[in-house]
Scaffold this motif. Structure first.
Motif, PDB file in Angstrom:
ATOM      1  N   ALA A 293       0.965  -1.157   0.292  1.00 25.54           N
ATOM      2  CA  ALA A 293      -0.229  -0.480   0.145  1.00 25.54           C
ATOM      3  C   ALA A 293       0.732   1.489  -0.171  1.00 25.54           C
ATOM      4  O   ALA A 293       0.480   2.299   0.088  1.00 25.54           O
ATOM      5  N   THR A 294       2.212   0.934  -0.696  1.00 27.78           N
ATOM      6  CA  THR A 294       3.439   2.319  -0.498  1.00 27.78           C
ATOM      7  C   THR A 294       3.368   3.156   1.167  1.00 27.78           C
ATOM      8  O   THR A 294       3.841   3.807   1.450  1.00 27.78           O
ATOM      9  N   LEU A 295       3.305   2.677   2.057  1.00 21.76           N
ATOM     10  CA  LEU A 295       3.174   3.324   3.571  1.00 21.76           C
ATOM     11  C   LEU A 295       4.346   2.933   3.589  1.00 21.76           C
ATOM     12  O   LEU A 295       5.124   3.453   5.084  1.00 21.76           O
TER      13      LEU A 295
ATOM     14  N   GLY B  87       2.409   6.970  -6.453  1.00 19.52           N
ATOM     15  CA  GLY B  87       1.139   7.528  -6.616  1.00 19.52           C
ATOM     16  C   GLY B  87      -0.121   6.802  -6.730  1.00 19.52           C
ATOM     17  O   GLY B  87      -1.427   7.237  -6.973  1.00 19.52           O
TER      18      GLY B  87
ATOM     19  N   ARG C 209      -1.357   4.310  -5.057  1.00 18.60           N
ATOM     20  CA  ARG C 209      -2.199   5.550  -4.053  1.00 18.60           C
ATOM     21  C   ARG C 209      -3.823   5.398  -4.315  1.00 18.60           C
ATOM     22  O   ARG C 209      -4.557   5.360  -4.202  1.00 18.60           O
TER      23      ARG C 209
ATOM     24  N   GLY D  55      -9.428   3.993  11.047  1.00 19.32           N
ATOM     25  CA  GLY D  55      -8.594   5.090  10.406  1.00 19.32           C
ATOM     26  C   GLY D  55      -9.547   6.009  10.930  1.00 19.32           C
ATOM     27  O   GLY D  55      -9.226   7.024   9.887  1.00 19.32           O
TER      28      GLY D  55
ATOM     29  N   LEU E  91      -9.812  13.562  -0.147  1.00 19.98           N
ATOM     30  CA  LEU E  91      -8.940  13.466  -0.489  1.00 19.98           C
ATOM     31  C   LEU E  91      -8.371  12.600  -1.683  1.00 19.98           C
ATOM     32  O   LEU E  91      -7.545  12.709  -2.386  1.00 19.98           O
ATOM     33  N   HIS E  92      -9.627  11.600  -1.962  1.00 19.86           N
ATOM     34  CA  HIS E  92      -9.428  11.327  -3.654  1.00 19.86           C
ATOM     35  C   HIS E  92      -9.582  12.353  -4.826  1.00 19.86           C
ATOM     36  O   HIS E  92      -9.748  11.688  -6.141  1.00 19.86           O
TER      37      HIS E  92
ATOM     38  N   VAL F 222      -5.362   7.624  11.532  1.00 20.56           N
ATOM     39  CA  VAL F 222      -5.745   8.088  10.759  1.00 20.56           C
ATOM     40  C   VAL F 222      -5.175   8.375   9.804  1.00 20.56           C
ATOM     41  O   VAL F 222      -5.159   8.505   8.526  1.00 20.56           O
TER      42      VAL F 222
ATOM     43  N   GLU G  96      -1.647   7.116   8.491  1.00 21.77           N
ATOM     44  CA  GLU G  96      -1.435   5.709   8.083  1.00 21.77           C
ATOM     45  C   GLU G  96      -2.364   6.065   6.895  1.00 21.77           C
ATOM     46  O   GLU G  96      -2.570   6.311   5.512  1.00 21.77           O
ATOM     47  N   ARG G  97      -3.651   5.905   6.978  1.00 23.79           N
ATOM     48  CA  ARG G  97      -5.388   5.976   5.981  1.00 23.79           C
ATOM     49  C   ARG G  97      -4.322   7.209   4.966  1.00 23.79           C
ATOM     50  O   ARG G  97      -5.658   7.088   3.966  1.00 23.79           O
ATOM     51  N   PHE G  98      -4.744   8.398   5.355  1.00 28.96           N
ATOM     52  CA  PHE G  98      -4.393   9.759   4.873  1.00 28.96           C
ATOM     53  C   PHE G  98      -3.142   9.664   3.372  1.00 28.96           C
ATOM     54  O   PHE G  98      -3.040   9.908   2.613  1.00 28.96           O
ATOM     55  N   ARG G  99      -2.161   8.711   4.269  1.00 25.52           N
ATOM     56  CA  ARG G  99      -0.793   8.643   3.293  1.00 25.52           C
ATOM     57  C   ARG G  99      -1.387   7.616   1.916  1.00 25.52           C
ATOM     58  O   ARG G  99      -0.660   7.906   0.973  1.00 25.52           O
ATOM     59  N   VAL G 100      -2.525   6.618   2.042  1.00 25.86           N
ATOM     60  CA  VAL G 100      -2.649   6.073   1.261  1.00 25.86           C
ATOM     61  C   VAL G 100      -3.943   6.650   0.570  1.00 25.86           C
ATOM     62  O   VAL G 100      -4.723   6.073  -0.554  1.00 25.86           O
ATOM     63  N   THR G 101      -3.182   8.095   0.552  1.00 30.42           N
ATOM     64  CA  THR G 101      -4.440   8.602  -1.424  1.00 30.42           C
ATOM     65  C   THR G 101      -3.377   9.419  -2.070  1.00 30.42           C
ATOM     66  O   THR G 101      -2.540   9.555  -1.551  1.00 30.42           O
ATOM     67  N   PRO G 102      -3.825   9.843  -2.899  1.00 29.63           N
ATOM     68  CA  PRO G 102      -3.535  10.643  -3.807  1.00 29.63           C
ATOM     69  C   PRO G 102      -2.951  12.324  -3.226  1.00 29.63           C
ATOM     70  O   PRO G 102      -2.187  13.182  -4.199  1.00 29.63           O
ATOM     71  N   ILE G 103      -3.220  12.401  -1.668  1.00 28.40           N
ATOM     72  CA  ILE G 103      -3.197  14.184  -1.089  1.00 28.40           C
ATOM     73  C   ILE G 103      -1.484  14.564  -1.645  1.00 28.40           C
ATOM     74  O   ILE G 103      -1.321  13.042  -0.794  1.00 28.40           O
TER      75      ILE G 103
END
Ligand SMILES: Nc1ncnc2c1ncn2[C@@H]1O[C@H](COP(=O)(O)OP(=O)(O)OP(=O)(O)O)[C@@H](O)[C@H]1O
Ligand SMILES: [Mg+2]
Lengths: 336, 254
Positions: free
Chosen positions: A72-74, A94, A97, A108, A125-126, B90, B92-99
């Protein structure tokens, strides 16, 4: 920005048609405070096909979450490579994600936000507009049956409501691939069954689901294919049925009257016994077909002058697969 | 994605969270007002009797210091909220978005800056009846300075929070760092009253320059060298802090 909310099918961007995830020698090492290293994931090769429910099964600390977080790129892999949702994990983070949904093991959502608020924010956010996000949020609240608590702070949610919200958040942008890290842990049987139905519906609508679980029955009943991971390595991968057939037929578990030095060796040597293990005085024999093996086993015991104390015959479970592959039982780690 | 849009989005989330929490807002405002009501009157006496006290009247010396303190204290604790969000998954969740990565920092830091600046303005207004003499240009300049202090402090607070990830480790670091910084900046009493060695040590404290600049601004010395120095120091440190924090946000939340 439009790709973010488009349905899952821009097939042109999926070069390795049919494959949602492919990893090669994926590794991750952690350095601990004391200077030691933990090899959390040691060279994982996986292939997840488009449109399937893929189960990632393994005991605590096996490396499931670490693998998921890399995909998941984390987390940056220590070495190895992967293609996730048609994009290169290392160079096109990118894009990855944008195309995946990720629901972490701890969820989350913020306890001071409302469920609806979190869904709408996730949509934004998306790249969705406010109204797009509101429409989609209402849709998911209905599908996952959490409308009744949608406008309360998530602090007040039950475990099942919170888990369903987390999953809804991960689905906001209609990802083609969604990662669910232990989606059903802590849920009562009814809530779990409900979630299984939702996951199947997701798959039927074309979404690939990659989930981790501790529950063998869950992996067996829900997943099209599973991989079992132990100590950071994949032990075996395939459909639950194929795994059970491949590793072990039916399992005969028996105990004997009195002590017998070489009883185990004798039983293991029987021609129809494919594999055998002994644990706490219980001997477990894997045979192709229990019903035909039983009479032969009786005769063999008679001939060897051994007398049975207890006997059970069971269709194989994924735990038998794990046991046969690692010599340990998954259940010992996770009584549930 | 568009970093401006993303920053606005993140800012909106956090400013709403703050506004929804009236208790927090209340104490944020009440604390400086307590200084104003319960401590400042003492200063009036000191100002008239101490020989080294700078010109300009007790409130015009005291309020600028109080503003700097508000900027520092107000923004230093913002890492607590971040740590609880890390724990809830929270971030972590934000970081898996294109923001855009930097928006995750800028949006929240902007919230902190707005809150601190609004509180400062309120404090200034409350101080007028006590005898603060004001000029619009000076106050504007001082508020910009406080905003910079807020930005720097909040960014550092987030950087530390992301590094230690636990309240237990975060609290002593932050409290241990802010108190000496404040005491050595002449916030409560001007450093002109301090013995020589203390002034030497204070010269190494960047916050001292901010306090001097704020005092000069409040006393209409807008082109004073102290103002230039104060802005230069705070702007430089602000940029460094933002870069550090942005990098911390960009790194894996492992
Ligand atoms: N940030 C980290 N630093 C050090 N070690 C870590 C870190 N994250 C994970 N580990 C270690 O890596 C190993 C794998 O952890 P991981 O969380 O992937 O397991 P898991 O299969 O998800 O387990 P569980 O079923 O308990 O969730 C464990 O030994 C864990 O302690
Ligand atoms: Mg895990």
């Amino acid at each position: 920005m439009t790709t973010a909310i488009a349905p899952a099918e821009d097939a042109a961007l999926a070069p390795d048609g049919g494959v949602a995830i492919r990893t090669r020698r994926l590794r991750r090492t952690f350095t601990t405070r004391g200077g030691g290293t933990v090899e959390a994931v040691r060279g994982v090769d996986l292939e997840v096909r488009n449109g399937e429910i893929f189960g990632f099964l393994g005991p605590n600390g096996a490396g499931k979450t670490t693998t998921l977080r890399m995909l998941a790129t984390l987390l940056t892999p220590t070495s190895g490579e992967a293609v996730v949702a048609g994009a290169d994990l290392l160079t096109q983070g990118g894009l990855v994600r944008r195309r995946i949904g990720y629901v972490g093991q701890t969820g989350g959502s913020d306890i001071i936000e409302t469920g609806r608020g979190e869904l709408v924010f996730q949509g934004r956010l998306h790249g969705m507009s406010k109204s797009q996000a509101e429409v989609r949020a209402a849709e998911l609240l209905e599908t996952l049956e959490i409308q009744s608590c949608a406008d309360r702070k998530t602090q007040t949610y039950s475990g099942g409501q919170r888990r369903r919200l987390d999953i809804a958040i991960g689905l906001m942008h209609r990802p083609r691939l969604v990662f669910l890290d232990e989606p059903t842990t802590g849920l009562d049987p009814q809530a779990r069954a409900h979630l299984w139905t939702e996951v199947r519906k997701l798959r039927d609508s074309g979404t690939t689901v990659f989930l981790t679980t501790h529950y063998l029955e869950e992996a067996d009943a829900l997943c099209d294919r599973v991989a079992i991971i132990d100590h950071g390595s994949i032990v075996i991968e395939g459909s639950p049925d194929a795994l059970k057939r491949q590793v072990a037929g039916d399992a005969i578990t028996l105990s004997l009257q009195g002590e017998h030095e070489n009883a185990f060796a004798q039983l293991q040597a029987l021609p129809f016994v494919r594999e055998a293990s002994a644990e706490n005085g219980l001997i477990r024999l894997y045979v192709d077909r229990g019903e035909t093996a039983m009479p032969a086993l009786m005769r063999a015991l008679d001939a060897a002058n051994l007398e049975m104390a207890t006997l059970t015959v069971a269709r194989p479970s994924l735990d038998d697969v794990f046991l046969a592959k690692t010599g340990r039982s998954l259940r010992d780690d996770n009584p549930n | 994605m568009n970093p401006l849009r993303d920053t606005a989005l993140v800012f909106r989330r956090y400013i709403l969270q703050t506004l929804r929490n009236p208790v927090w807002m209340f104490f944020g405002i009440v604390q400086p007002i307590m200084y104003l009501v319960l401590f400042a009157p003492l200063l009036v006496k000191v100002a008239s009797s101490a020989p080294g006290f700078p010109k300009g009247g007790a409130y015009n010396v005291f309020i600028p210091g109080l503003l700097v303190q508000l900027g520092l204290f107000g923004a230093s604790g913002v890492g607590f909220g971040l740590i609880s969000e890390l724990r809830m998954g929270v971030i972590e969740r934000f970081r898996v978005t294109p923001i855009s990565r930097i928006s995750l920092l800028l949006g929240r830091a902007l919230r902190d800056v707005v809150i601190v600046t609004a509180q400062s303005l309120l404090l200034v207004i409350c101080a007028i009846p006590f005898g603060l003499t004001i000029n619009a240009g000076g106050i504007l300049l001082a508020l910009v300075l406080i905003a910079l202090i807020g930005l720097m402090t909040a960014s550092l607070s987030y950087t530390i929070a992301l590094a230690v990830k636990s309240e237990d480790a975060f609290a002593p670091i932050v409290f241990g760092a802010t108190l000496p910084l404040l005491l050595l900046s002449g916030v409560l009493l001007p450093l002109q009253l301090a013995p020589g060695w203390l002034r030497t040590v204070a010269a190494f404290n960047p916050l001292k320059y901010a306090v001097d600049a704020a005092r000069a601004a409040f006393n209409s010395h807008l082109t004073d060298i102290a103002v230039v120095q104060g802005f230069a120091v705070m702007l430089g440190l602000g940029i460094v802090a933002v870069v550090l924090a942005a990098r911390a946000f960009g790194r894996a939340v492992a």
